[in-house]
Design a protein around this motif. Structure first.
Motif, PDB file in Angstrom:
ATOM      1  N   TRP A 110      -4.440   5.100   2.095  1.00 18.85           N
ATOM      2  CA  TRP A 110      -4.739   4.021   0.561  1.00 18.85           C
ATOM      3  C   TRP A 110      -6.318   4.122   0.388  1.00 18.85           C
ATOM      4  O   TRP A 110      -5.996   4.044  -1.117  1.00 18.85           O
ATOM      5  N   ALA A 111      -6.963   3.483   1.613  1.00 18.23           N
ATOM      6  CA  ALA A 111      -8.206   3.439   1.454  1.00 18.23           C
ATOM      7  C   ALA A 111      -9.180   4.712   0.897  1.00 18.23           C
ATOM      8  O   ALA A 111      -9.820   5.147   0.396  1.00 18.23           O
ATOM      9  N   GLY A 148     -10.720   9.127  -5.207  1.00 23.29           N
ATOM     10  CA  GLY A 148     -10.886   8.670  -7.066  1.00 23.29           C
ATOM     11  C   GLY A 148     -10.887   9.826  -7.347  1.00 23.29           C
ATOM     12  O   GLY A 148     -10.911  10.810  -6.835  1.00 23.29           O
ATOM     13  N   GLU A 149     -10.479   9.977  -8.869  1.00 24.16           N
ATOM     14  CA  GLU A 149     -10.010  10.642  -9.694  1.00 24.16           C
ATOM     15  C   GLU A 149     -11.267  11.821  -9.371  1.00 24.16           C
ATOM     16  O   GLU A 149     -10.782  13.162 -10.185  1.00 24.16           O
ATOM     17  N   MET A 180      -7.937   7.395  -0.823  1.00 19.58           N
ATOM     18  CA  MET A 180      -7.487   7.831  -1.805  1.00 19.58           C
ATOM     19  C   MET A 180      -7.858   7.075  -2.915  1.00 19.58           C
ATOM     20  O   MET A 180      -8.529   7.236  -4.382  1.00 19.58           O
ATOM     21  N   HIS A 181      -8.353   5.390  -2.915  1.00 19.72           N
ATOM     22  CA  HIS A 181      -9.086   4.743  -3.974  1.00 19.72           C
ATOM     23  C   HIS A 181     -10.257   5.022  -3.285  1.00 19.72           C
ATOM     24  O   HIS A 181     -11.312   4.704  -4.857  1.00 19.72           O
ATOM     25  N   TYR A 182     -10.855   5.356  -2.396  1.00 20.32           N
ATOM     26  CA  TYR A 182     -12.363   5.253  -2.303  1.00 20.32           C
ATOM     27  C   TYR A 182     -12.903   6.945  -3.361  1.00 20.32           C
ATOM     28  O   TYR A 182     -13.796   7.165  -3.425  1.00 20.32           O
ATOM     29  N   MET A 206       0.711   6.343  -6.806  1.00 20.32           N
ATOM     30  CA  MET A 206      -0.445   7.340  -7.539  1.00 20.32           C
ATOM     31  C   MET A 206       0.113   8.678  -7.483  1.00 20.32           C
ATOM     32  O   MET A 206      -0.666   9.488  -8.106  1.00 20.32           O
ATOM     33  N   GLU A 225       2.392   2.257  -3.607  1.00 24.26           N
ATOM     34  CA  GLU A 225       1.319   2.219  -4.656  1.00 24.26           C
ATOM     35  C   GLU A 225       0.836   3.663  -4.429  1.00 24.26           C
ATOM     36  O   GLU A 225      -0.041   4.526  -4.492  1.00 24.26           O
ATOM     37  N   VAL A 226       0.517   3.801  -2.930  1.00 23.45           N
ATOM     38  CA  VAL A 226       0.862   5.673  -2.526  1.00 23.45           C
ATOM     39  C   VAL A 226       1.200   6.220  -3.321  1.00 23.45           C
ATOM     40  O   VAL A 226       1.168   7.769  -4.034  1.00 23.45           O
ATOM     41  N   MET A 229       0.907  -0.875   0.493  1.00 29.06           N
ATOM     42  CA  MET A 229      -0.572   0.417   0.198  1.00 29.06           C
ATOM     43  C   MET A 229       0.718   1.243  -0.553  1.00 29.06           C
ATOM     44  O   MET A 229       0.384   2.177  -0.780  1.00 29.06           O
TER      45      MET A 229
END
Length: 550
Positions: A402-403, A409-410, A405-407, A188, A184-185, A181
């Motif tokens: 991480w959570a 989204g762009e 940023m995925h929640y 991103m 990946e952070v 994670m």
């Protein structure tokens, strides 16, 4: 032995002694001239980079500061007066920060027996209730500080924190998911700043990101260019974390004034300030005081020309500045698309809505990042290696980041950018067109709007005190005096109330004595003289001391 032979030996000995003395004197002279030239060169570089006028001011401040310190130390009457005033300040700060009264319960030692979860939750609620300020941030009247993504975001963060509450990225073999994670952070963020082939590290916040970049550039310059007296050139509006890094790592910070109109760093003065000891330039996108974005393309060209680093501080711009263009707002390039940019700091815990204690420092290549690392290969406890300042780190915060940023989204970050920018532009327009007593500092491209007094009969810090009385927490500025609001998602819903209260505050203080509000007193003292700066430092130290009074 004949008298003649003895005489010859004596003359030879005397000649040798004179020769040795001459050689010793020559060595002493060389050392003397070396140190003289060294300090003359330092003075020359300071005057060249800062100008004659500013250099005279700096020298005067230096003399005034040391005169004041000597007076406090050796003149009893002055020392007694200063200590008496500081005691009053200490008591005022204590009353504001430390709750008093019969209902206040203090926990100064471990309980004899452990408490239940229900007791702990109830006690935390009671401690919140001790102060009326607890939870007040939810009404949106605070500048920056609380970058709240909403209750739904909180739930996502709490799920991640609960799952990984004991994790520690110091042990990637034990917590492989946290290692993944974290990587990946960073990845991103690198793509968000247009350099998918770059590298980076997560840190505890913007200050650590900046400090690590300064350390990496310093060690790179020492290894690759032999620089032992490193210097960093930056605007006076750059974040104080760079000054902290200079203090920690013995790096000279060369401060360049900003253009009074644009609030950007003066590029011509940057050119004059660069010398053989310069290791890095600094540009802000955006800066904290007035929200301006420096001319990063021009700084990039200078960094390339002189083969030095360029750190772009996007800690505050974070997840706003990268989305400005897509949100329909004009902006110049500021990221890794500019070839001179070697490092970028981005706070995920600001407009990225990650849990507090989360930031990323990004580098153009692995070689530069390696100079950030600390490695001790022959430690008795085994090989010790850490990527940043901390050894053990809270993996739960990485998981929370991480959570989120995925929640989000762009699309979520783009929508957030549009909402925040809409509120910021509304405030800017109101100050420019509806409150003639104020003016906007520069042309803020992002979420920070700063303003000062346009008329002599309005003290801007008195306006700040009047806004505080209305429940607002705005940031006070100096050089020039001003206030700023860092718009967040919480501000969006109270934008019109902010404008109405600001109009009332200006009308309240216009043409009236400034009074003795906190902003007027503290910032008036700090800007009065070098002595004032010394007293403000004492007050700040007292504040920090009081933070740890149980």
């Amino acid at each position: 032995m004949s008298l003649t032979l003895r005489s010859q030996q004596a003359r030879a000995g005397l000649t040798a002694l004179l020769q040795n003395t001459s050689t010793l004197s020559g060595v002493k002279s060389l050392f003397f001239y070396y140190f003289v030239l060294r300090y003359v060169l330092r003075v020359y570089r300071h005057v060249r980079g800062n100008g004659a006028r500013q250099s005279v001011i700096d020298f005067w401040r230096y003399l005034s500061l040391h005169t004041m310190l000597l007076s406090i130390r050796y003149i009893p009457a002055i020392r007694k007066k200063v200590e008496s005033e500081m005691a009053g300040v200490r008591e005022d700060i204590r009353k504001k920060l430390i709750p008093e009264g019969p209902k206040v319960i203090r926990h100064l030692s471990l309980p004899a027996e452990g408490k239940s979860k229900d007791w702990i939750v109830a006690e935390m609620q009671r401690m919140d209730d001790e102060s009326s300020a607890s939870g007040a941030w939810k009404d949106g009247k605070i500048s920056g500080a609380i970058y709240h993504g909403g209750e739904d975001v909180e739930k996502v963060i709490m799920a991640a924190l609960e799952r990984y509450c004991v994790s520690n990225p110091l042990h990637p073999d034990v917590f492989p998911a946290i290692r993944k994670m974290e990587a990946e952070v960073v990845a991103m963020c690198l793509r968000m700043y247009n350099h998918p082939n770059g590298c980076g590290v997560t840190t505890s916040g913007g200050t650590e990101s900046i400090i690590m970049s300064c350390k990496a550039h310093r060690d790179w310059a020492r290894a690759m260019k032999g620089i032992t007296e490193p210097e960093i050139v930056m605007a006076a509006s750059a974040h104080a974390a760079f000054n902290k890094a200079g203090h920690y790592f013995n790096i000279k910070i060369v401060t360049i004034p900003v253009d009074p109109r644009t609030r950007q760093i003066n590029i011509n003065k940057v050119k004059r300030a660069i010398n053989a000891n310069t290791i890095m330039l600094v540009g802000s996108a955006v800066n904290f005081p007035d929200g301006a974005m420096d001319d990063i393309p021009a700084l990039s060209q200078l960094a390339q020309k002189h083969k030095i680093g360029l750190h772009v501080d996007c800690c505050l711009g974070s997840f706003i500045v990268p989305f400005l263009e897509k949100a329909g707002y004009p902006t110049k390039r500021f990221d890794f698309r500019l070839p001179g940019v070697t490092a970028i700091s981005c706070d995920t815990h600001k407009y990225g809505f990650a849990p507090k204690g989360s930031s990323v420092i990004m580098y153009r290549d692995n070689e530069l990042r390696s100079y950030q690392y600390f490695v001790l290969p022959d430690w008795a406890g085994g090989v010790y290696a850490s990527p940043a300042i901390a050894g053990s780190r809270p993996g739960a915060l990485i998981a929370g980041t991480w959570a989120v940023m995925h929640y989000m989204g762009e699309d979520g970050y783009l929508a957030s950018c549009k909402a925040i920018m809409g509120a910021a532009k509304r405030i800017e327009r109101a100050v420019r067109t509806e409150i003639p007593e104020l003016y906007v500092l520069g042309t803020p491209p992002a979420s920070v709007v700063a303003f000062g007094s346009a008329t002599a009969d309005v003290n801007i810090h008195a306006v700040g005190d009047a806004m505080s009385a209305r429940g607002w927490h705005l940031n006070a500025l100096v050089n020039p005096p001003g206030l700023h609001i860092a718009v967040t998602r919480l501000t969006v819903n109270v934008t019109e109330q902010l404008i109405a209260d600001l109009k009332d505050a200006v009308a309240q203080v216009k043409g009236k004595p400034t009074g003795k509000g906190n902003m007027v007193t503290l910032y008036g003292l700090g800007s009065s003289s070098p002595v004032g700066h010394t007293m403000v430092s004492r007050v700040a130290s007292i504040f920090l001391d009081t933070m740890y009074v149980a």
